[in-house]
Design a protein around this motif. Structure first.
Motif, mmCIF file in Angstrom:
data_model
loop_
_atom_site.group_PDB
_atom_site.id
_atom_site.type_symbol
_atom_site.label_atom_id
_atom_site.label_comp_id
_atom_site.label_asym_id
_atom_site.label_seq_id
_atom_site.Cartn_x
_atom_site.Cartn_y
_atom_site.Cartn_z
ATOM 1 N N UNK A 266 9.389 -61.062 28.752
ATOM 2 C CA UNK A 266 9.432 -60.127 27.629
ATOM 3 C C UNK A 266 9.404 -60.812 26.272
ATOM 4 N N UNK A 267 9.280 -62.123 26.248
ATOM 5 C CA UNK A 267 9.433 -62.855 24.994
ATOM 6 C C UNK A 267 8.439 -62.416 23.924
ATOM 7 N N UNK A 268 7.169 -62.305 24.285
ATOM 8 C CA UNK A 268 6.174 -61.947 23.279
ATOM 9 C C UNK A 268 6.405 -60.540 22.748
ATOM 10 N N UNK A 269 6.761 -59.622 23.637
ATOM 11 C CA UNK A 269 7.020 -58.249 23.202
ATOM 12 C C UNK A 269 8.225 -58.191 22.265
ATOM 13 N N UNK A 270 9.300 -58.888 22.637
ATOM 14 C CA UNK A 270 10.492 -58.888 21.789
ATOM 15 C C UNK A 270 10.189 -59.542 20.445
ATOM 16 N N UNK A 271 9.443 -60.631 20.460
ATOM 17 C CA UNK A 271 9.065 -61.312 19.223
ATOM 18 C C UNK A 271 8.260 -60.381 18.327
ATOM 19 N N UNK A 272 7.288 -59.682 18.923
ATOM 20 C CA UNK A 272 6.460 -58.765 18.137
ATOM 21 C C UNK A 272 7.266 -57.585 17.614
ATOM 22 N N UNK A 273 8.106 -57.008 18.499
ATOM 23 C CA UNK A 273 8.856 -55.810 18.109
ATOM 24 C C UNK A 273 9.934 -56.117 17.073
ATOM 25 N N UNK A 274 10.531 -57.311 17.128
ATOM 26 C CA UNK A 274 11.590 -57.653 16.171
ATOM 27 C C UNK A 274 11.019 -57.990 14.794
ATOM 28 N N UNK A 275 9.746 -58.363 14.764
ATOM 29 C CA UNK A 275 9.010 -58.577 13.501
ATOM 30 C C UNK A 275 9.694 -59.566 12.562
ATOM 31 N N UNK A 276 10.379 -60.534 13.142
ATOM 32 C CA UNK A 276 10.992 -61.570 12.317
ATOM 33 C C UNK A 276 12.158 -61.114 11.482
ATOM 34 N N UNK A 277 12.771 -59.986 11.842
ATOM 35 C CA UNK A 277 13.878 -59.455 11.037
ATOM 36 C C UNK A 277 15.176 -60.213 11.275
ATOM 37 N N UNK A 278 15.214 -61.035 12.312
ATOM 38 C CA UNK A 278 16.379 -61.892 12.559
ATOM 39 C C UNK A 278 15.906 -63.149 13.275
ATOM 40 N N UNK A 279 16.775 -64.153 13.287
ATOM 41 C CA UNK A 279 16.422 -65.400 13.966
ATOM 42 C C UNK A 279 16.598 -65.221 15.469
ATOM 43 N N UNK A 280 15.508 -65.306 16.190
ATOM 44 C CA UNK A 280 15.515 -65.168 17.646
ATOM 45 C C UNK A 280 15.433 -66.547 18.284
ATOM 46 N N UNK A 281 16.318 -66.776 19.234
ATOM 47 C CA UNK A 281 16.308 -68.053 19.933
ATOM 48 C C UNK A 281 16.524 -67.826 21.421
ATOM 49 N N UNK A 282 15.741 -68.514 22.253
ATOM 50 C CA UNK A 282 15.975 -68.492 23.694
ATOM 51 C C UNK A 282 16.647 -69.799 24.104
ATOM 52 N N UNK A 283 17.399 -69.724 25.186
ATOM 53 C CA UNK A 283 18.073 -70.918 25.672
ATOM 54 C C UNK A 283 18.232 -70.810 27.189
ATOM 55 N N UNK A 284 18.745 -71.868 27.776
ATOM 56 C CA UNK A 284 18.879 -71.951 29.224
ATOM 57 C C UNK A 284 19.805 -70.871 29.768
ATOM 58 N N UNK A 285 19.486 -70.401 30.962
ATOM 59 C CA UNK A 285 20.335 -69.435 31.658
ATOM 60 C C UNK A 285 21.660 -70.110 32.011
ATOM 61 N N UNK A 286 22.796 -69.440 31.745
ATOM 62 C CA UNK A 286 24.094 -70.100 31.924
ATOM 63 C C UNK A 286 24.484 -70.377 33.380
ATOM 64 N N UNK A 287 25.263 -71.412 33.535
ATOM 65 C CA UNK A 287 26.077 -71.716 34.713
ATOM 66 C C UNK A 287 25.292 -71.836 36.024
ATOM 67 N N UNK A 288 24.452 -72.859 36.089
ATOM 68 C CA UNK A 288 23.777 -73.196 37.336
ATOM 69 C C UNK A 288 24.530 -74.352 37.972
ATOM 70 N N UNK A 289 25.129 -74.123 39.130
ATOM 71 C CA UNK A 289 25.912 -75.150 39.804
ATOM 72 C C UNK A 289 24.992 -76.240 40.363
ATOM 73 N N UNK A 290 25.582 -77.388 40.686
ATOM 74 C CA UNK A 290 24.813 -78.457 41.316
ATOM 75 C C UNK A 290 24.162 -77.936 42.595
ATOM 76 N N UNK A 291 22.875 -78.151 42.726
ATOM 77 C CA UNK A 291 22.153 -77.674 43.901
ATOM 78 C C UNK A 291 21.673 -76.243 43.790
ATOM 79 N N UNK A 292 22.079 -75.564 42.717
ATOM 80 C CA UNK A 292 21.683 -74.175 42.531
ATOM 81 C C UNK A 292 20.327 -74.047 41.865
ATOM 82 N N UNK A 293 19.855 -72.835 41.759
ATOM 83 C CA UNK A 293 18.557 -72.595 41.147
ATOM 84 C C UNK A 293 18.439 -71.183 40.633
#
Length: 422
Positions: A266-293
């Motif tokens: 959804x990144x492109x849609x959210x980027x387009x719809x938000x129209x730069x009205x706030x700072x948007x940042x993506x980051x890693x999904x939280x809490x992946x244990x060792x061996x997890x995915x």
């Protein structure tokens, strides 16, 4: 008069031969999620028809979801009104293969001289391989990521490292709530298609959905309990609204939500719809244990046409859509990652440097796991059982009894699993 008749006959024959030489084959193609892919397919179809003037592509109305896509094809297989090419969720290919609806692609692949050099590597093909036969070509790949409205977080006084655990997410929720902002703290996409986020929590602890022989539920264990309790804790501690996912996405795009855990698609849609009205940042999904995915989301194209002429044209379109040129459109117009190596390593070489929000999911590729499809006739019913169980927590109806919800959900899923899966 006789001479004129001969010329007329000759002219008609010539025109008929020309018409045959330029006869069009029309194929019908259907795909899911118009809000994500309409522009992508418009670009691909336009380029394809220029390169293949003898093939016309007719796009059917988009499927509403991956579940809708699967159910539609199953119904159409009875009425014999199937599209020639269908794009299905990676977790929905299996049923179409088991039913004999999807056509194996080996006869086409075997005729391709430089298939691997064109970007079709084994890891890509494995996503659509069943019983050692390739039935689809993956078109787009997504992974869960974290979206942040940095303006909301900064106003809440949160300037540290972005959350790496769910407890840290809850701490950010508390900071947003006490900051007096008129926004929702977060939305975690439990109602995304195919129980994807339920699988994400379990895969983050390397906990598959079923036993290896697919006869036993595998999430009624300590990892599954952690997953359901974590979900309940996020709903309760963050006052997460029980929104339908389209509403949740629209609210985040409008700057009314601090954190949004969703698919990179959804990144492109959210980027387009938000129209730069706030700072948007993506980051890693939280809490992946060792061996997890994390489960690989996205979809693949399958050829359903059985007529040799239609099937050949369908294959040409599918190959073009998933080629370096076609697949690059996926990254340029959506937030998905193209699984084609030629697209990622050559055509998009500089794209990710200039678009770090798009690169977040690429960094998570080593975490990629299967988006599991439950076996047998009850696969879609099982998906609904899990969704209903999670809804009972999202609605607050059973928010204080996640372990009991898990137990009941597990028993219902177990009853729907085939005793002897193929």
């Amino acid at each position: 008069m006789r001479r004129m008749l001969k010329m007329t006959v000759a002219t008609v024959a010539l025109l008929a031969g020309s018409a045959a030489a330029f006869a069009e084959t029309t194929i019908e193609v259907q795909y899911p999620y118009a809000h994500l892919f309409t522009k992508t397919y418009e670009n691909i179809v336009g380029d394809f028809e220029k390169a293949n003037p003898d093939i016309k592509v007719k796009m059917r109305a988009a499927y509403e979801s991956y579940e809708d896509a699967s159910q539609s094809v199953l119904k159409e297989s009875i009425t014999k009104k199937l599209p020639d090419v269908t794009f299905q969720g990676l977790n929905r290919q299996r049923i179409l293969v088991e039913k004999g609806i999807a056509q194996p692609l080996e006869p086409f692949i075997s005729k391709e001289a430089d298939f691997e050099k064109d970007g079709y590597h084994k890891a890509m093909l494995d996503l659509s391989t069943f019983d050692n036969k390739v039935y689809g070509l993956p078109f787009s790949i997504s992974l869960p990521v974290a979206y942040y409205n940095m303006d909301v977080l900064k106003k809440a006084g949160y300037t540290g490292e972005l959350p790496r655990t769910w407890d840290q997410v809850i701490e950010v929720c508390k900071a947003i709530k006490t900051s007096g902002q008129n926004v929702d703290t977060m939305f975690w996409g439990w109602n995304v298609t195919g129980n994807w986020f339920w699988q994400a929590l379990n895969w983050s602890r390397n906990n598959p959905m079923t036993s290896a022989d697919e006869t036993q539920v595998n999430f009624n264990n300590e990892h599954g309990k952690w997953a359901m309790k974590t979900f309940a804790k996020l709903v309760k501690a963050c006052d997460m609204p029980n929104n339908e996912w389209k509403e949740a996405m629209a609210n985040f795009s409008a700057g009314k939500v601090g954190m949004f855990f969703w698919s990179t698609s959804a990144l492109q849609k959210i980027t387009n719809d938000s129209k730069g009205t706030y700072e948007l940042k993506t980051d890693l999904y939280p809490e992946i244990a060792d061996g997890g995915g994390l489960p690989a989301g996205g979809n693949a194209g399958l050829v359903l046409a059985t007529d040799p002429v239609q099937a050949d044209a369908a294959w040409k379109f599918l190959k073009f859509a998933t080629s370096g040129q076609g697949a690059a459109q996926v990254a340029l117009t959506t937030g998905y990652m193209p699984p084609n190596k030629a697209a990622n390593e050559i055509i998009l070489k500089n794209f990710y440097d200039k678009n770090p929000n798009n690169f977040t999911a690429v960094k998570q590729l080593p975490l990629l796991r299967d988006w599991y499809a439950f076996p047998g006739e009850n696969g879609l019913k099982i998906t609904k059982v899990i969704e209903d169980a999670m809804q009972s927590i999202a609605s607050r109806e059973r928010i204080d009894e996640p372990e009991k919800v898990l137990q009941e959900m597990s028993e219902k899923v177990q009853a729907l699993l085939p005793k002897n899966p193929s």
